[in-house]
Design a protein around this motif. Structure first.
Motif, PDB file in Angstrom:
ATOM      1  N   SER A 167       0.857  -1.177   0.000  1.00  0.00           N
ATOM      2  CA  SER A 167       0.000   0.000   0.000  1.00  0.00           C
ATOM      3  C   SER A 167       0.899   1.235   0.000  1.00  0.00           C
ATOM      4  N   GLU A 213      -6.214  -0.932   0.935  1.00  0.00           N
ATOM      5  CA  GLU A 213      -6.182  -1.264   2.358  1.00  0.00           C
ATOM      6  C   GLU A 213      -7.509  -1.855   2.830  1.00  0.00           C
ATOM      7  N   THR A 218      -7.694  -5.361   1.519  1.00  0.00           N
ATOM      8  CA  THR A 218      -6.851  -6.237   2.323  1.00  0.00           C
ATOM      9  C   THR A 218      -7.621  -6.766   3.529  1.00  0.00           C
ATOM     10  N   ALA A 242       2.555  -0.436   4.328  1.00  0.00           N
ATOM     11  CA  ALA A 242       2.399   0.942   3.873  1.00  0.00           C
ATOM     12  C   ALA A 242       3.723   1.680   4.051  1.00  0.00           C
ATOM     13  N   VAL A 267      -2.342  -3.552   8.440  1.00  0.00           N
ATOM     14  CA  VAL A 267      -1.622  -2.611   7.585  1.00  0.00           C
ATOM     15  C   VAL A 267      -0.418  -2.149   8.395  1.00  0.00           C
TER      16      VAL A 267
END
Length: 245
Positions: free
Chosen positions: A124, A146, A149, A167, A224
């Motif tokens: 990401s 995201e 995900t 990220a 994330v």
């Protein structure tokens, strides 16, 4: 088995700095790695914007089933919304979002049919949660990635399939620090907003990808992981003062 040794992975976007670093790290730690990109020093499996991605996965599995994938492909143009065409918007979403969905769908289908676990890591960006001028399509696409995900983690979990995202902050081929000479203004501003006061190295992201593919993260899904030197935390470059007037 806790690491990549003996396992087989696909890395998309493997000619880019993050994909290349991830592919090299996995291979160095004993994995068999299949790479994809449109150009560069890797095998070209497909243009992810306009290809039957089931064929990409089938080709990647020609020599054996995949245990996981790092989805490191992406396109990141910078253009004001008022100047953006529908085609430019659609191209970003085709590469950054649709290709992620199609590869994920294909791997889910194969892993569920085999009754085997799998791991997906999606690259990401801090841009998913930090708007910037010119990033209407890019920031939006990463925000979509995201959420995708997390949805995929919910659906894959009962089958032993884990889906996570990394990220990154600003990652460059050469790490830049405040004492680096002749730093462009954009990089200088980014450094000022990064608590660890350096840009990222591709290896920083590769290490996170390897961890999320490995059994060391066996109870991690839908995460994330910000690997950004802290730049995702806010505005640490503002001066401190008691005078708020």
């Amino acid at each position: 088995m806790t690491g990549p040794s003996g396992r087989r992975y696909l890395v998309t976007g493997a000619a880019g700095r993050i994909g290349r670093a991830a592919a090299h790290l996995l291979a160095a730690r004993g994995a068999s790695v299949v790479t994809q990109d449109q150009a560069g020093d890797v095998d070209v499996l497909a243009d992810l914007a306009g290809t039957d991605l089931s064929a990409v996965v089938a080709q990647a599995e020609a020599a054996g089933p995949l245990d996981g994938v790092v989805l490191a492909h992406g396109t990141y143009p910078n253009l004001p919304v008022a100047e953006m065409t529908v085609a430019e918007w659609d191209r970003v979403f085709a590469v950054n979002v649709r290709a992620v969905m199609l590869i994920t769908r294909e791997l889910f289908t194969r892993w569920v049919a085999r009754g085997t676990p799998g791991a997906i890591v999606v690259i990401s960006s801090g841009a998913a949660r930090s708007a910037r001028a010119g990033g209407g399509h890019y920031c939006s696409s990463k925000a979509a990635v995201e959420m995708f995900t997390q949805v995929s983690a919910i659906e894959g979990g009962p089958h032993g399939i884990r889906v996570n995202a990394v990220a990154p902050g600003l990652v460059l081929d050469e790490v830049i620090r405040p004492d680096t000479p002749d730093v462009p203004d954009y990089f200088a501003q980014t450094l000022a907003a990064t608590p660890l006061r350096r840009t990222g190295d591709p290896a920083d992201i590769a290490e996170a990808c390897e961890f999320l593919l490995s059994d060391r993260s066996s109870w991690t899904t839908g995460a994330v992981v910000d690997v950004s030197g802290g730049s995702h935390t806010g505005r640490p470059h503002l001066p401190l003062t008691r005078d708020l007037t």
